[in-house]
Design a protein around this motif. Structure first.
Motif, PDB file in Angstrom:
ATOM      1  N   GLY A 141      -4.802  11.394   0.733  1.00 30.85           N
ATOM      2  CA  GLY A 141      -4.862  12.856   0.678  1.00 30.85           C
ATOM      3  C   GLY A 141      -4.129  13.490  -0.491  1.00 30.85           C
ATOM      4  O   GLY A 141      -3.962  14.719  -0.540  1.00 30.85           O
ATOM      5  N   TYR A 142      -3.719  12.684  -1.451  1.00 33.60           N
ATOM      6  CA  TYR A 142      -3.030  13.237  -2.630  1.00 33.60           C
ATOM      7  C   TYR A 142      -4.038  13.566  -3.724  1.00 33.60           C
ATOM      8  O   TYR A 142      -4.988  12.833  -3.937  1.00 33.60           O
ATOM      9  N   VAL A 190       6.131  11.441  -8.886  1.00 30.56           N
ATOM     10  CA  VAL A 190       5.445  10.893 -10.060  1.00 30.56           C
ATOM     11  C   VAL A 190       5.277   9.393  -9.833  1.00 30.56           C
ATOM     12  O   VAL A 190       6.233   8.715  -9.455  1.00 30.56           O
ATOM     13  N   VAL A 191       4.069   8.913 -10.041  1.00 27.65           N
ATOM     14  CA  VAL A 191       3.837   7.470  -9.966  1.00 27.65           C
ATOM     15  C   VAL A 191       3.866   6.951 -11.407  1.00 27.65           C
ATOM     16  O   VAL A 191       3.125   7.441 -12.264  1.00 27.65           O
ATOM     17  N   GLY A 201       5.980   2.127  -9.820  1.00 25.52           N
ATOM     18  CA  GLY A 201       6.990   2.683  -8.928  1.00 25.52           C
ATOM     19  C   GLY A 201       6.814   4.180  -8.731  1.00 25.52           C
ATOM     20  O   GLY A 201       5.844   4.776  -9.214  1.00 25.52           O
ATOM     21  N   VAL A 202       7.758   4.770  -8.008  1.00 22.57           N
ATOM     22  CA  VAL A 202       7.660   6.192  -7.656  1.00 22.57           C
ATOM     23  C   VAL A 202       8.968   6.899  -7.992  1.00 22.57           C
ATOM     24  O   VAL A 202      10.041   6.447  -7.602  1.00 22.57           O
ATOM     25  N   MET A 203       8.857   8.028  -8.704  1.00 22.13           N
ATOM     26  CA  MET A 203      10.011   8.886  -8.949  1.00 22.13           C
ATOM     27  C   MET A 203       9.825  10.179  -8.148  1.00 22.13           C
ATOM     28  O   MET A 203       8.721  10.729  -8.106  1.00 22.13           O
ATOM     29  N   ASP A 213      13.324  10.349   0.600  1.00 24.41           N
ATOM     30  CA  ASP A 213      12.240  10.475   1.588  1.00 24.41           C
ATOM     31  C   ASP A 213      10.880  10.655   0.907  1.00 24.41           C
ATOM     32  O   ASP A 213       9.886  10.064   1.324  1.00 24.41           O
ATOM     33  N   SER A 214      10.857  11.500  -0.130  1.00 26.55           N
ATOM     34  CA  SER A 214       9.585  11.722  -0.848  1.00 26.55           C
ATOM     35  C   SER A 214       9.137  10.443  -1.539  1.00 26.55           C
ATOM     36  O   SER A 214       7.947  10.104  -1.534  1.00 26.55           O
ATOM     37  N   ALA A 215      10.100   9.738  -2.148  1.00 32.36           N
ATOM     38  CA  ALA A 215       9.754   8.484  -2.833  1.00 32.36           C
ATOM     39  C   ALA A 215       9.180   7.484  -1.835  1.00 32.36           C
ATOM     40  O   ALA A 215       8.196   6.793  -2.109  1.00 32.36           O
ATOM     41  N   LYS A 216       9.787   7.455  -0.658  1.00 31.36           N
ATOM     42  CA  LYS A 216       9.357   6.509   0.372  1.00 31.36           C
ATOM     43  C   LYS A 216       7.936   6.832   0.865  1.00 31.36           C
ATOM     44  O   LYS A 216       7.108   5.931   1.047  1.00 31.36           O
ATOM     45  N   THR A 217       7.668   8.120   1.047  1.00 32.28           N
ATOM     46  CA  THR A 217       6.339   8.522   1.531  1.00 32.28           C
ATOM     47  C   THR A 217       5.260   8.118   0.532  1.00 32.28           C
ATOM     48  O   THR A 217       4.217   7.560   0.905  1.00 32.28           O
ATOM     49  N   VAL A 218       5.507   8.396  -0.740  1.00 29.99           N
ATOM     50  CA  VAL A 218       4.484   8.092  -1.745  1.00 29.99           C
ATOM     51  C   VAL A 218       4.384   6.580  -1.974  1.00 29.99           C
ATOM     52  O   VAL A 218       3.285   6.047  -2.166  1.00 29.99           O
ATOM     53  N   LEU A 219       5.514   5.886  -1.906  1.00 30.11           N
ATOM     54  CA  LEU A 219       5.456   4.422  -2.021  1.00 30.11           C
ATOM     55  C   LEU A 219       4.605   3.850  -0.882  1.00 30.11           C
ATOM     56  O   LEU A 219       3.797   2.934  -1.096  1.00 30.11           O
ATOM     57  N   GLY A 220       4.769   4.414   0.303  1.00 31.74           N
ATOM     58  CA  GLY A 220       3.966   3.974   1.453  1.00 31.74           C
ATOM     59  C   GLY A 220       2.476   4.164   1.204  1.00 31.74           C
ATOM     60  O   GLY A 220       1.648   3.383   1.687  1.00 31.74           O
ATOM     61  N   ALA A 221       2.139   5.197   0.432  1.00 29.05           N
ATOM     62  CA  ALA A 221       0.721   5.463   0.156  1.00 29.05           C
ATOM     63  C   ALA A 221       0.144   4.492  -0.878  1.00 29.05           C
ATOM     64  O   ALA A 221      -1.040   4.164  -0.827  1.00 29.05           O
TER      65      ALA A 221
END
Lengths: 93, 392
Positions: B54-55, B103-104, B147-149, B154-162
């Motif tokens: 959904g991003y 940011v990915v 990786g994710v910045m 919490d935000s990094a974790k959510t996007v990493l999960g995606a």
């Protein structure tokens, strides 16, 4: 490293440096060579080389033909094409 | 100075991508004249995964040429700077601009970790093989990681999960069960601050604050000798340049990318296209990579670096028998001036990031400090980052 060796490397890598760039790159090479002593101080006699950091699995996919892109799509980003071919200078006279 | 090289309409859930990640909707340049205006025919797997979650992709961010520099200074489109003139990454500035969740970004030689440390962002470099690299511009394949910045753990974790998850198009991926395990939450109990990695006074203060936050949360903090790990930088420079040399050999001005207008023969076409399109730092890295792979240097230099890689991995794993994570700075100073990003500065500045780069181990940067964990401890590292955030 000798300048002539650097010029050979340039040819191998399809690059051409100016003399000023060569001096800078040679100084960089010297600096990196100087750091090798640090690695040589580590005993690796009985250490196996590590190419992959994690165990690698061989990926096996079903042997099914897939058409991913058409020639036109593949040539969209080409600098020069002619009649559906990538255009390059004449290779054989 | 360009933060975004290309923008798209942002959605309710948006991320920006660094320009090493292929997208069909927006061009991908890798910060190089060689790929100026290049549009990919396919999306990277991480883009597909983000869209499935959904991003929307809000845009593509400026990066240093092929992403292996200090912080983005070698981009063909110009370096990105903070208001005070110091160097910044486009990723950190885009997060400050707002409108995106994260940011990915591809971590090749530590640039996102240095940037996150200096800007107060969180960056997670996941365990190698947990996020697909399919559709990223290949540079140093044996160590680079997507990786994710983000502004917070919490935000990094959510996007990493995606974006994490098995992808059959990437031959270096782990099984889904291992990836799931990597993302699982775990509480850190004992960490060690590595000695031997000096930083400036501000960086040192951040280490002290990090230690205090951890101790306040009941985590035992000790010191461990990190001297041996300092050799990871030299070894990684050799491996990175060798891989880079091979990976950028595909850019020849024939099928896609920049083509010189000045040629008559095929050799002139190749040489002039690459000479005109590649920056000086990239040319030096190609030549060095080619040299370490030469007959004369293959065994004493390249092969030696591969063996040292194993020594580094074993040294880190030995530390992880005692500690959940090891802590060290991510950079030598908390602001970069011109001299800090001078040509070839990255080969010494990566002293702090090379241990995780060469070993493929996960690392998190939070509150200006880097923590490296054992393989598949990504969830634990993000918990550690939360602890540091809460202790700020």
């Amino acid at each position: 490293m000798e300048k002539t060796t650097l010029i050979s490397l340039e040819k191998l890598n399809q690059l051409r440096l100016t003399d000023e760039q060569r001096d800078s790159v040679l100084a960089f090479f010297d600096a990196q060579s100087g750091r090798l002593a640090e690695l040589n101080a580590i005993d690796t006699e009985s250490v196996e080389r590590m190419v992959h950091v994690m165990p690698i699995m061989t990926v096996v996919r079903d042997d099914v033909e897939k058409k991913l892109f058409t020639r036109d799509e593949l040539q969209k980003g080409a600098p020069e094409t002619l009649d559906g071919y990538w255009q390059v200078p004449r290779l054989v006279d | 100075m360009k933060t975004y090289l290309a923008k798209a309409a942002a959605g309710a859930k948006s991320v920006a991508l660094d320009d090493m990640i292929l997208t069909t909707a927006l061009p991908t340049t890798a910060g190089s004249k060689m790929l100026d205006g290049y549009c990919s025919l396919f999306d990277a797997t991480v883009v597909e995964k983000l869209q499935s979650a959904g991003y929307s992709v809000a845009g593509k961010l400026n990066v240093g040429e092929f992403g292996f520099d200090v912080i983005g200074e070698s981009s063909y489109y110009g370096a990105v700077r903070n208001a005070d003139g110091s160097y910044a990454s486009a990723a950190a500035l885009a997060l400050d601009e707002g409108g995106i969740d994260a940011v990915v970004t591809v971590d090749i030689n530590g640039a996102p970790r240095r940037s996150a440390a200096q800007s107060g962002k969180v960056f997670i470099k996941p365990t190698y093989g947990t996020v697909s690299r399919y559709g990223t511009v290949a540079v140093a394949c044996s160590g680079e990681t997507v990786g994710v910045m983000a502004d917070c753990a919490d935000s990094a974790k959510t996007v990493l999960g995606a974006i994490a998850g098995y992808d059959c198009k990437d031959g270096t991926m782990h099984a889904q069960s291992k990836i799931d395990a990597a993302l699982r939450d775990a509480k850190p109990r004992k960490i060690a601050v590595l000695t031997g990695f000096d930083t400036d006074a501000e960086g040192q203060q951040k280490i002290e604050a990090f230690k205090a936050a951890c101790e306040g949360a009941g985590i035992t903090v000790e010191q461990a000798d990190g001297t041996l790990l300092k050799s990871a930088s030299t070894a990684w420079n050799i491996l990175m340049c060798a891989e880079l040399c091979n990976n950028v050999s595909r850019f020849d001005g024939i099928k896609y990318g920049y083509r010189s207008k000045d040629y008559t023969t095929i050799d002139e076409l190749y040489t002039n296209s690459r000479t005109e399109a590649f920056g000086d730092e990239l040319k030096a890295a190609i030549l060095y990579g080619s040299d370490v792979l030469s007959t004369k240097n293959y065994m004493p230099v390249y092969d030696k670096a591969l063996r040292v890689r194993r020594v580094m991995v074993e040294a880190l794993n030995k530390l992880f028998e005692q500690y959940d994570a090891v802590v060290l700075p991510a950079c030598s100073k908390m602001k970069y001036a011109d001299i800090d990003v001078a040509p070839y500065a990255v080969y010494t500045e990566n002293l702090y990031t090379a241990p995780a780069s060469i070993s493929g181990l996960p690392a998190v940067v939070c509150a200006g400090v880097q923590a490296v964990g054992k393989a598949f401890s990504d969830g634990m590292l993000l918990e550690l980052a939360k602890t540091a955030e809460e202790g700020k």
